[in-house]
Motif scaffolding. Structure first.
Motif, mmCIF file in Angstrom:
data_model
loop_
_atom_site.group_PDB
_atom_site.id
_atom_site.type_symbol
_atom_site.label_atom_id
_atom_site.label_comp_id
_atom_site.label_asym_id
_atom_site.label_seq_id
_atom_site.Cartn_x
_atom_site.Cartn_y
_atom_site.Cartn_z
ATOM 1 N N SER A 11 -1.027 -0.021 -0.434
ATOM 2 C CA SER A 11 -0.366 1.015 0.363
ATOM 3 C C SER A 11 1.126 1.090 0.075
ATOM 4 N N THR A 12 1.706 -0.026 -0.272
ATOM 5 C CA THR A 12 3.141 -0.040 -0.566
ATOM 6 C C THR A 12 3.386 -1.030 -1.692
ATOM 7 N N ASP A 378 2.413 5.036 0.069
ATOM 8 C CA ASP A 378 3.605 5.602 0.691
ATOM 9 C C ASP A 378 4.395 6.455 -0.305
ATOM 10 N N LYS A 379 4.546 5.957 -1.516
ATOM 11 C CA LYS A 379 5.296 6.710 -2.522
ATOM 12 C C LYS A 379 4.519 7.941 -2.989
ATOM 13 N N GLN A 382 5.169 10.720 -0.719
ATOM 14 C CA GLN A 382 6.487 11.306 -0.972
ATOM 15 C C GLN A 382 6.438 12.242 -2.167
#
Length: 398
Positions: A11-12, A378-379, A382
């Motif tokens: 996820s990150t 997450d990225k 974005q």
């Protein structure tokens, strides 16, 4: 890292800014601004597997980092992986260390061709393919891929046959293909093999993305086609893309045919490839010994990222090339009506994303952009947000 459910969490990822990471350090130089999220160079913004790093930490308990030979166990781990995962058999004596696939490609060009000879590349393709040919003063023979009605690509065998002559000595194959994401089928590779055998052409097969295959596709190593294929081929493979280990600067070259191997070794030894880093040896073996579960979960994550990207692009005049392998999306942006320079500026200024311009992969890439979607969730969100804002603004203005 692993979470409590005994699976890996994508996820990150750890922040790479101010770590000398190439894709961040070069933003100003390449895009004219630091204010872009980089999604160009083919490494992942996903943490290198913990089991690899732990193996390196353990090696560092010994306080001497000196010259070392490549351990036999390292190649044995790779040989077993390639046999189990891809059905191809290589022997220890056929394997050579290399610090990069591009270095191996350059050595092959020098070993199997002379100045003025022709080398086949199939565009659009990873830029070092044609740069390497030209830098060695060989003649570039372009055999562009054919784009099918669904946007996917295949070989243009008729074009290839029409261009070959007695000066054609080497074919550089990208398999799976970067940037169009194709996994070549056995029958397609058999056609290439037939042409090479007929004209006495050596084949260099860049298979560095071979583990990043999405179901139901299956990678077919060129050398797995049989003895005739093994006798004319050089295969470049490694952990750099699969496990996000490019910084360890280690890959390998498999050359089953003794005569080809001896020709390659003349260049290899003269350049002095040497034996690599002791820490790289450890990391390489650890990845192949313990990486199966991590890789399978990674591919599920990458497929989700690609699905998000395609779902967004389907709402706008962006055609996402069907993907079978790699984490590199090949975006057909010709529907935006922008020239190549304008297209690049659009992604930098409006989407605030640093992508690879399609034109850099050959003129057949004009109007395309390559986006690296190997990032944490997450990225990726974005990236999607930035793209949506840019596409929506463009639609309103046009």
């Amino acid at each position: 890292m692993k979470n409590k459910k005994n699976s890996y969490d994508f996820s990150t990822s750890t922040c790479r800014e101010n770590t000398n990471a190439e894709k961040y350090t070069l933003r100003k130089k390449l895009f004219g601004t630091e204010d872009v999220l980089p999604a160009w160079v083919a490494d992942m913004d996903i943490d290198t597997p913990g089991f690899v790093l732990e193996a390196v930490k353990k090696r560092l308990e010994h306080p001497i980092i000196g010259y070392e030979e490549v351990p036999q166990s390292m190649f044995e781990a790779q040989i077993e992986w390639m046999r189990r995962e891809h059905g191809v058999e290589f022997a220890l004596e056929e394997m050579l260390y290399s610090h990069s696939v591009v270095a191996s490609m350059n050595a092959a060009i020098e070993a199997f061709t002379q100045k003025g000879d022709k080398v086949i590349v199939q565009t659009p393709v990873y830029p070092p393919f044609f740069h390497s040919v030209l830098e060695h003063e060989r003649e570039l023979l372009k055999n562009p891929l054919k784009q099918r009605n669904d946007g996917s690509y295949t070989f243009d065998i008729d074009d290839l046959k029409s261009k070959i002559d007695e000066r054609t000595k080497l074919l550089l194959l990208s398999s799976p293909h970067n940037p169009v994401g194709r996994v070549w089928r056995e029958e397609e590779l058999e056609e290439i093999l037939e042409v090479c055998l007929e004209h006495n052409i050596v084949l260099f097969s860049d298979e560095i993305h071979c583990d990043l295959i999405y179901k139901p596709n299956r990678h077919i190593p060129f050398a797995s086609l049989g003895k005739k294929a093994r006798d004319i081929s050089v295969t470049a493979i490694g952990v750099g893309k699969t496990f996000n280990m490019a910084g360890f600067a280690i890959s390998s070259v498999a050359i089953p045919n003794k005569e080809l191997r001896e020709k390659f070794l003349k260049v290899y030894n003269r350049i002095h490839f040497a034996q690599g880093s002791s820490l790289s040896h450890i990391a390489f073996e650890a990845a192949y010994r313990g990486g199966k579960e991590w890789l399978e979960e990674l591919k599920v994550h990458l497929a989700k990222n690609f699905s998000m990207l395609k779902e967004l692009c389907d709402k706008y005049p962006i055609n996402v090339t069907p993907i079978e392998a790699t984490y590199l999306a090949w975006l057909d942006c010709r529907g935006l009506g922008l020239r190549d320079k304008e297209l690049r500026e659009f992604f930098v200024k409006e989407a605030k994303l640093g992508l690879s311009a399609g034109i850099s992969f050959g003129r057949e890439g004009s109007g395309f952009m390559r986006l690296n979607f190997a990032v944490g969730s997450d990225k990726m969100l974005q990236i999607i947000k930035n793209l949506e804002n840019a596409f929506e603004k463009h639609r309103k203005q046009n």
